[in-house]
Design a protein around this motif. Sequence first.
Motif, PDB file in Angstrom:
ATOM      1  N   ASN A   1       0.830  -1.214   0.000  1.00 49.19           N
ATOM      2  CA  ASN A   1       0.000   0.000   0.000  1.00 49.19           C
ATOM      3  C   ASN A   1       0.861   1.259   0.000  1.00 49.19           C
ATOM      4  N   THR A   2       2.110   1.138  -0.462  1.00 51.94           N
ATOM      5  CA  THR A   2       3.026   2.281  -0.503  1.00 51.94           C
ATOM      6  C   THR A   2       2.999   2.920  -1.876  1.00 51.94           C
ATOM      7  N   THR A   3       2.733   4.221  -1.889  1.00 47.10           N
ATOM      8  CA  THR A   3       2.660   4.972  -3.135  1.00 47.10           C
ATOM      9  C   THR A   3       3.962   5.701  -3.443  1.00 47.10           C
ATOM     10  N   LEU A   4       4.710   6.042  -2.402  1.00 48.14           N
ATOM     11  CA  LEU A   4       5.905   6.860  -2.610  1.00 48.14           C
ATOM     12  C   LEU A   4       6.989   6.453  -1.613  1.00 48.14           C
ATOM     13  N   ILE A   5       8.226   6.420  -2.109  1.00 42.71           N
ATOM     14  CA  ILE A   5       9.395   6.154  -1.277  1.00 42.71           C
ATOM     15  C   ILE A   5      10.374   7.312  -1.442  1.00 42.71           C
ATOM     16  N   TYR A   6      10.847   7.845  -0.321  1.00 48.58           N
ATOM     17  CA  TYR A   6      11.901   8.860  -0.341  1.00 48.58           C
ATOM     18  C   TYR A   6      13.261   8.178  -0.162  1.00 48.58           C
ATOM     19  N   LEU A   7      14.195   8.557  -1.015  1.00 52.04           N
ATOM     20  CA  LEU A   7      15.590   8.166  -0.863  1.00 52.04           C
ATOM     21  C   LEU A   7      16.436   9.424  -0.898  1.00 52.04           C
ATOM     22  N   THR A   8      17.603   9.387  -0.257  1.00 50.81           N
ATOM     23  CA  THR A   8      18.497  10.546  -0.313  1.00 50.81           C
ATOM     24  C   THR A   8      19.944  10.099  -0.179  1.00 50.81           C
ATOM     25  N   TYR A   9      20.691  10.231  -1.271  1.00 49.86           N
ATOM     26  CA  TYR A   9      22.116   9.878  -1.295  1.00 49.86           C
ATOM     27  C   TYR A   9      22.876  10.906  -2.126  1.00 49.86           C
ATOM     28  N   PRO A  10      24.048  11.356  -1.610  1.00 46.52           N
ATOM     29  CA  PRO A  10      24.599  11.077  -0.298  1.00 46.52           C
ATOM     30  C   PRO A  10      23.589  11.389   0.807  1.00 46.52           C
ATOM     31  N   ASN A  11      23.583  10.528   1.806  1.00 44.95           N
ATOM     32  CA  ASN A  11      22.553  10.601   2.828  1.00 44.95           C
ATOM     33  C   ASN A  11      22.837  11.716   3.827  1.00 44.95           C
ATOM     34  N   ASN A  12      21.827  12.510   4.069  1.00 41.11           N
ATOM     35  CA  ASN A  12      21.812  13.458   5.175  1.00 41.11           C
ATOM     36  C   ASN A  12      20.934  12.814   6.247  1.00 41.11           C
TER      37      ASN A  12
ATOM     38  N   TYR B   1      23.062  16.627  -2.214  1.00 37.90           N
ATOM     39  CA  TYR B   1      24.515  16.635  -1.988  1.00 37.90           C
ATOM     40  C   TYR B   1      25.255  15.888  -3.101  1.00 37.90           C
ATOM     41  N   SER B   2      24.693  15.955  -4.287  1.00 34.38           N
ATOM     42  CA  SER B   2      25.218  15.232  -5.444  1.00 34.38           C
ATOM     43  C   SER B   2      26.678  15.540  -5.731  1.00 34.38           C
ATOM     44  N   ALA B   3      27.113  16.764  -5.467  1.00 33.93           N
ATOM     45  CA  ALA B   3      28.474  17.181  -5.834  1.00 33.93           C
ATOM     46  C   ALA B   3      29.546  16.524  -4.978  1.00 33.93           C
TER      47      ALA B   3
END
Length: 385
Positions: free
Chosen positions: A163-174, A205-207
Amino acid sequence: MTTSKLLAQIPDSYFGKTMGQKVNHGPLPLVNMAVGIPDGKTPQIIVDKFIEAIQEPSNQKYVAFHGKASFKKAIVDFYKRHYDVELDQDEEVCILYGTKNGLVALPTCVVNPGENVLLPNPGYTDYLAGVLLARANPYSLELKPEFNYLPQWNDVDNHILNNTTLIYLTYPNNPTGSVATRSFFDETVERFKDTKTNIVHDFAYSAFGFDTKNPSILQSEHAKETAIEIYSLSKGYNMSGYRVGFAVGNKDMIASLKKYQTHTHAGMFGALQDAGTTALNECDDFLLQQNEIFKKRRTNFEAALNKVNIPFEPMKGGIFLWMETPPTFDGESFVEYLLQEKSILVAPGIPFGDNGKNYVRISLALDDHDLNEGAKRLQELAHLY
């Protein structure tokens, strides 16, 4: 004061509450290692373009709601040049007045009330507000050090995931400084591409990738079927005050974000777009310099902690170091101890999720003198461990 029931249920923003507040600390000069704003100046070529663009009469009026063609083309060219990703500038690009606005607005645009959203734990604090504003259900996406803070999809409860519609990811991880691999993104896209679950990758923080260049999720085959990526000019270009960013990828999510924006603001100031165009088109070398500056800071700071056996998570990217607290402290009590005993300000780990309870986040966005001083004072606390 009148507050809606919806707003009342949303916790206060940690950084909204604390940033700029007066800090009471011990007798030493304060070393502020809490703020995630790069300390350098905006490249002069960007500043000069902004000054010139402010004086352009066409920029003193409303511009196209969805952005200048020149800025959108610069975004498309940037992604092709850096990631070999093809983008349609009209259907797969959305300009954002600061990436936080897009990250918080997105659930309202693409998630229905009662649906699930997975939030990285630990992860950026303000994702939660967007989920609650959309009346959706936030669930913790467990990130553990033994897996380099990458989610293990087979460990997520299937009832929640279905029942998950959206997942947040963040890398480099803060806040952890961990990074994603291309193979992780490939696996993730393959897992969700034919489901109702979409992905947003916060690429702020892609750079900053110290062992290898950070991959874009959009480099994975079929990624645009299920994912968007949100990119910020704030960190890599020292442009945090300009509030310029953009979302790219899945055209349906992009269309929803753009529709939302037509009702919330009337387009980004044209001079900001011109400054952003110059950044993307002409400052690739500056991104490399930024990465080298923070790589050197990371190496020196980690060496100082290793010298006295203070435990921390290896910092592979970003601008933050994730440090364990001594056994008799949690993050919040250690923050107060550091303030009073060593006049060091850091961020507690708990606002980033309950997996951060026994950590603090240390920003390396300080000049060498303050970084060295902060490291020296921390070394003096090795006995606590």
